[in-house]
Design a protein around this motif. Structure first.
Motif, PDB file in Angstrom:
ATOM      1  N   GLY A  19     -60.514 -33.336 -40.562  1.00 54.42           N
ATOM      2  CA  GLY A  19     -59.094 -33.157 -40.839  1.00 54.42           C
ATOM      3  C   GLY A  19     -58.800 -32.052 -41.817  1.00 54.42           C
ATOM      4  O   GLY A  19     -58.008 -32.228 -42.744  1.00 54.42           O
ATOM      5  N   GLY A  20     -59.444 -30.889 -41.632  1.00 51.45           N
ATOM      6  CA  GLY A  20     -59.251 -29.788 -42.569  1.00 51.45           C
ATOM      7  C   GLY A  20     -57.914 -29.113 -42.466  1.00 51.45           C
ATOM      8  O   GLY A  20     -57.492 -28.397 -43.354  1.00 51.45           O
ATOM      9  N   GLY A  21     -57.205 -29.293 -41.349  1.00 49.05           N
ATOM     10  CA  GLY A  21     -55.889 -28.678 -41.216  1.00 49.05           C
ATOM     11  C   GLY A  21     -55.780 -27.900 -39.941  1.00 49.05           C
ATOM     12  O   GLY A  21     -56.756 -27.680 -39.228  1.00 49.05           O
ATOM     13  N   GLY A  22     -54.589 -27.436 -39.631  1.00 47.76           N
ATOM     14  CA  GLY A  22     -54.347 -26.692 -38.406  1.00 47.76           C
ATOM     15  C   GLY A  22     -54.556 -25.216 -38.586  1.00 47.76           C
ATOM     16  O   GLY A  22     -55.099 -24.757 -39.574  1.00 47.76           O
ATOM     17  N   GLY A  23     -54.093 -24.446 -37.612  1.00 47.73           N
ATOM     18  CA  GLY A  23     -54.261 -23.009 -37.648  1.00 47.73           C
ATOM     19  C   GLY A  23     -53.275 -22.338 -38.582  1.00 47.73           C
ATOM     20  O   GLY A  23     -52.434 -22.958 -39.207  1.00 47.73           O
ATOM     21  N   LEU A  24     -53.392 -21.025 -38.679  1.00 55.40           N
ATOM     22  CA  LEU A  24     -52.511 -20.231 -39.521  1.00 55.40           C
ATOM     23  C   LEU A  24     -51.117 -20.235 -38.933  1.00 55.40           C
ATOM     24  O   LEU A  24     -50.920 -19.825 -37.796  1.00 55.40           O
ATOM     25  CB  LEU A  24     -53.036 -18.793 -39.585  1.00 55.40           C
ATOM     26  N   GLY A  55     -56.030 -11.916 -44.179  1.00 57.12           N
ATOM     27  CA  GLY A  55     -55.854 -12.661 -45.418  1.00 57.12           C
ATOM     28  C   GLY A  55     -57.086 -12.863 -46.265  1.00 57.12           C
ATOM     29  O   GLY A  55     -57.002 -13.383 -47.360  1.00 57.12           O
ATOM     30  N   LEU A  56     -58.262 -12.457 -45.779  1.00 59.10           N
ATOM     31  CA  LEU A  56     -59.457 -12.675 -46.574  1.00 59.10           C
ATOM     32  C   LEU A  56     -60.513 -11.662 -46.177  1.00 59.10           C
ATOM     33  O   LEU A  56     -60.817 -11.522 -45.006  1.00 59.10           O
ATOM     34  CB  LEU A  56     -60.007 -14.080 -46.343  1.00 59.10           C
ATOM     35  N   LEU A  57     -61.075 -10.941 -47.135  1.00 54.77           N
ATOM     36  CA  LEU A  57     -62.170 -10.021 -46.898  1.00 54.77           C
ATOM     37  C   LEU A  57     -63.485 -10.766 -47.042  1.00 54.77           C
ATOM     38  O   LEU A  57     -63.621 -11.652 -47.866  1.00 54.77           O
ATOM     39  CB  LEU A  57     -62.131  -8.881 -47.934  1.00 54.77           C
ATOM     40  N   PRO A  64     -59.555 -21.554 -56.230  1.00 55.57           N
ATOM     41  CA  PRO A  64     -60.405 -22.670 -55.822  1.00 55.57           C
ATOM     42  C   PRO A  64     -59.649 -23.620 -54.906  1.00 55.57           C
ATOM     43  O   PRO A  64     -58.450 -23.807 -55.046  1.00 55.57           O
ATOM     44  CB  PRO A  64     -60.763 -23.346 -57.151  1.00 55.57           C
ATOM     45  N   ALA A  65     -60.355 -24.197 -53.983  1.00 51.61           N
ATOM     46  CA  ALA A  65     -59.718 -25.099 -53.023  1.00 51.61           C
ATOM     47  C   ALA A  65     -60.163 -26.526 -53.280  1.00 51.61           C
ATOM     48  O   ALA A  65     -61.227 -26.783 -53.823  1.00 51.61           O
ATOM     49  CB  ALA A  65     -60.095 -24.690 -51.593  1.00 51.61           C
ATOM     50  N   VAL A  66     -59.349 -27.445 -52.838  1.00 49.36           N
ATOM     51  CA  VAL A  66     -59.673 -28.866 -52.952  1.00 49.36           C
ATOM     52  C   VAL A  66     -60.094 -29.367 -51.576  1.00 49.36           C
ATOM     53  O   VAL A  66     -59.351 -29.240 -50.604  1.00 49.36           O
ATOM     54  CB  VAL A  66     -58.454 -29.660 -53.446  1.00 49.36           C
ATOM     55  N   GLN A  67     -61.287 -29.891 -51.486  1.00 50.05           N
ATOM     56  CA  GLN A  67     -61.772 -30.388 -50.213  1.00 50.05           C
ATOM     57  C   GLN A  67     -61.045 -31.673 -49.847  1.00 50.05           C
ATOM     58  O   GLN A  67     -60.644 -32.452 -50.698  1.00 50.05           O
ATOM     59  CB  GLN A  67     -63.281 -30.649 -50.297  1.00 50.05           C
ATOM     60  N   SER A  68     -60.902 -31.899 -48.543  1.00 46.48           N
ATOM     61  CA  SER A  68     -60.227 -33.104 -48.089  1.00 46.48           C
ATOM     62  C   SER A  68     -60.881 -33.602 -46.818  1.00 46.48           C
ATOM     63  O   SER A  68     -61.651 -32.906 -46.189  1.00 46.48           O
ATOM     64  CB  SER A  68     -58.744 -32.810 -47.826  1.00 46.48           C
ATOM     65  N   ALA A 121     -63.535 -22.131 -51.585  1.00 45.46           N
ATOM     66  CA  ALA A 121     -63.363 -21.673 -52.964  1.00 45.46           C
ATOM     67  C   ALA A 121     -62.774 -20.270 -53.023  1.00 45.46           C
ATOM     68  O   ALA A 121     -62.451 -19.775 -54.096  1.00 45.46           O
ATOM     69  CB  ALA A 121     -64.697 -21.714 -53.706  1.00 45.46           C
ATOM     70  N   CYS A 122     -62.647 -19.621 -51.871  1.00 47.59           N
ATOM     71  CA  CYS A 122     -62.029 -18.293 -51.798  1.00 47.59           C
ATOM     72  C   CYS A 122     -60.625 -18.370 -51.202  1.00 47.59           C
ATOM     73  O   CYS A 122     -60.055 -17.351 -50.824  1.00 47.59           O
ATOM     74  CB  CYS A 122     -62.891 -17.355 -50.954  1.00 47.59           C
ATOM     75  N   GLY A 123     -60.074 -19.553 -51.077  1.00 41.36           N
ATOM     76  CA  GLY A 123     -58.765 -19.722 -50.461  1.00 41.36           C
ATOM     77  C   GLY A 123     -58.897 -20.397 -49.114  1.00 41.36           C
ATOM     78  O   GLY A 123     -59.992 -20.803 -48.699  1.00 41.36           O
ATOM     79  N   ALA A 124     -57.794 -20.525 -48.410  1.00 40.88           N
ATOM     80  CA  ALA A 124     -57.793 -21.203 -47.114  1.00 40.88           C
ATOM     81  C   ALA A 124     -58.556 -20.380 -46.087  1.00 40.88           C
ATOM     82  O   ALA A 124     -58.260 -19.216 -45.855  1.00 40.88           O
ATOM     83  CB  ALA A 124     -56.362 -21.439 -46.639  1.00 40.88           C
ATOM     84  N   GLY A 125     -59.563 -20.988 -45.482  1.00 40.02           N
ATOM     85  CA  GLY A 125     -60.304 -20.323 -44.422  1.00 40.02           C
ATOM     86  C   GLY A 125     -59.651 -20.585 -43.089  1.00 40.02           C
ATOM     87  O   GLY A 125     -59.358 -21.742 -42.758  1.00 40.02           O
ATOM     88  N   GLU A 126     -59.414 -19.525 -42.321  1.00 39.90           N
ATOM     89  CA  GLU A 126     -58.756 -19.634 -41.024  1.00 39.90           C
ATOM     90  C   GLU A 126     -59.711 -19.195 -39.917  1.00 39.90           C
ATOM     91  O   GLU A 126     -60.467 -18.244 -40.071  1.00 39.90           O
ATOM     92  CB  GLU A 126     -57.501 -18.745 -40.972  1.00 39.90           C
ATOM     93  N   ALA A 127     -59.666 -19.892 -38.802  1.00 40.71           N
ATOM     94  CA  ALA A 127     -60.468 -19.485 -37.651  1.00 40.71           C
ATOM     95  C   ALA A 127     -60.152 -18.055 -37.242  1.00 40.71           C
ATOM     96  O   ALA A 127     -61.020 -17.322 -36.773  1.00 40.71           O
ATOM     97  CB  ALA A 127     -60.209 -20.433 -36.482  1.00 40.71           C
ATOM     98  N   ALA A 128     -58.895 -17.637 -37.426  1.00 45.90           N
ATOM     99  CA  ALA A 128     -58.473 -16.298 -37.031  1.00 45.90           C
ATOM    100  C   ALA A 128     -59.162 -15.202 -37.823  1.00 45.90           C
ATOM    101  O   ALA A 128     -59.108 -14.030 -37.448  1.00 45.90           O
ATOM    102  CB  ALA A 128     -56.956 -16.171 -37.184  1.00 45.90           C
ATOM    103  N   MET A 129     -59.785 -15.554 -38.941  1.00 53.07           N
ATOM    104  CA  MET A 129     -60.502 -14.559 -39.734  1.00 53.07           C
ATOM    105  C   MET A 129     -61.856 -14.228 -39.123  1.00 53.07           C
ATOM    106  O   MET A 129     -62.476 -13.233 -39.484  1.00 53.07           O
ATOM    107  CB  MET A 129     -60.730 -15.083 -41.157  1.00 53.07           C
TER     108      MET A 129
END
Length: 290
Positions: A19-24, A55-57, A64-68, A121-129
């Motif tokens: 349940g990490g979340g949906g897409g961008l 959004g991310l190099l 920092p991100a909080v895991q869920s 820890a680098c922000g929200a990771g998206e599959a689109a990256m």
């Protein structure tokens, strides 16, 4: 690649059911992994730095991100997950041995398999990256759907092309361990955007070279490559060159906007590492010509 019987890494975290979340969200709709090509091509077409779109190099920083969600599964069993686990295990063997010969210990990265979106820890990771490495938590992140993008949209099929992707991201882990990533991040803040792009190109080409070194050392120890495997990796490197993506999008090339290197450069530096089998051959920062 002769993968049967190869060991699987203990450093894989499969969070696809967590349940990490949906897409961008763009216009109220989620952007799946197929959106990486759309995002990149759109960025070239409109003259926008693709890092702004994605959004991310690779190797970039962030909050920092909080895991869920539910705990990660450390022994994924579907074929795609087993494949990347075996490739990661081989990078551990290769770089562990390489560091040991220098009297050092290799702290291996974790690899997180996620779907659509996951906090890092680098922000929200998206599959689109696409696949990426986060230096803040020393983890490689990948949505396995990216391999479909490689096959269907980028014209880069093959299992060794997929292995090259993992090896490239682990190359960023090596750069992080060596302090290269931190030095580059500091330098980016003192130069123009054009100069920062040029530094990013050198970082990416070095990761390509490191992937080539891995391929050389892996083949020496296991002999698991088959006819056509190296060509698959070279083709993948070529298909994701900045100039190839730009031509695909608008028919013109703007070298000063490159962030990963041209197709020829990416192929050249992978081959440099492949032929040398030594990280010392991968000093893209001191090279007079990339």
């Amino acid at each position: 690649m002769k993968m049967d019987g190869q060991r699987e890494s203990e450093n894989v975290e499969d969070v696809r059911g967590s349940g990490g979340g949906g897409g961008l969200p763009i216009g109220g709709r989620g952007l799946g992994v197929g959106g990486i090509v759309v995002a990149l091509l759109a960025s070239w077409a409109f003259g926008i730095n693709p890092l702004t779109v994605l959004g991310l190099l690779d190797g970039g920083g962030g909050a920092p991100a909080v895991q869920s969600g539910a705990p990660a599964e450390h022994h994924p069993k579907d074929p795609g997950a087993v494949f990347v686990s075996r490739v990661l295990a081989d990078t551990e063997d290769v770089w562990g041995g390489y560091f040991q010969r220098s009297g050092q210990q290799y702290p291996a990265p974790k690899l997180v398999i996620f779907r659509d979106r996951w906090p890092t820890a680098c922000g929200a990771g998206e599959a689109a990256m696409g696949p990426f490495y986060c230096p803040a938590d020393r983890k490689v992140y990948i949505d396995l759907g990216f391999y479909e993008v490689m096959r269907q949209r980028l014209g880069a099929p093959g299992d060794f092309a997929q292995a090259y992707v993992i090896a490239h991201e682990v190359g960023h882990h090596l750069q992080n361990l060596m302090g290269t990533t931190e030095k580059l991040d500091r330098a980016r803040g003192r130069v123009s955007e054009r100069e920062a792009n040029a530094l990013s190109v050198k970082l990416e080409l070095q990761a390509d070279c490191f992937a080539g070194v891995w391929a050389n050392l892996s083949q020496r120890s296991k002999g698991w490559l088959e006819q056509g495997d190296i060509e698959e990796a070279l083709n993948a490197a070529s298909q994701i060159g900045d100039d190839t993506l730009q031509k695909r999008a608008r028919g013109t090339v703007v070298p000063e906007s490159f962030t990963h290197g041209s197709s020829a450069q990416r192929v050249r530096w992978f081959k440099t590492g492949l032929q040398a089998g030594d990280l010392k051959a991968c000093d893209t920062f001191s090279s007079a010509a990339l």
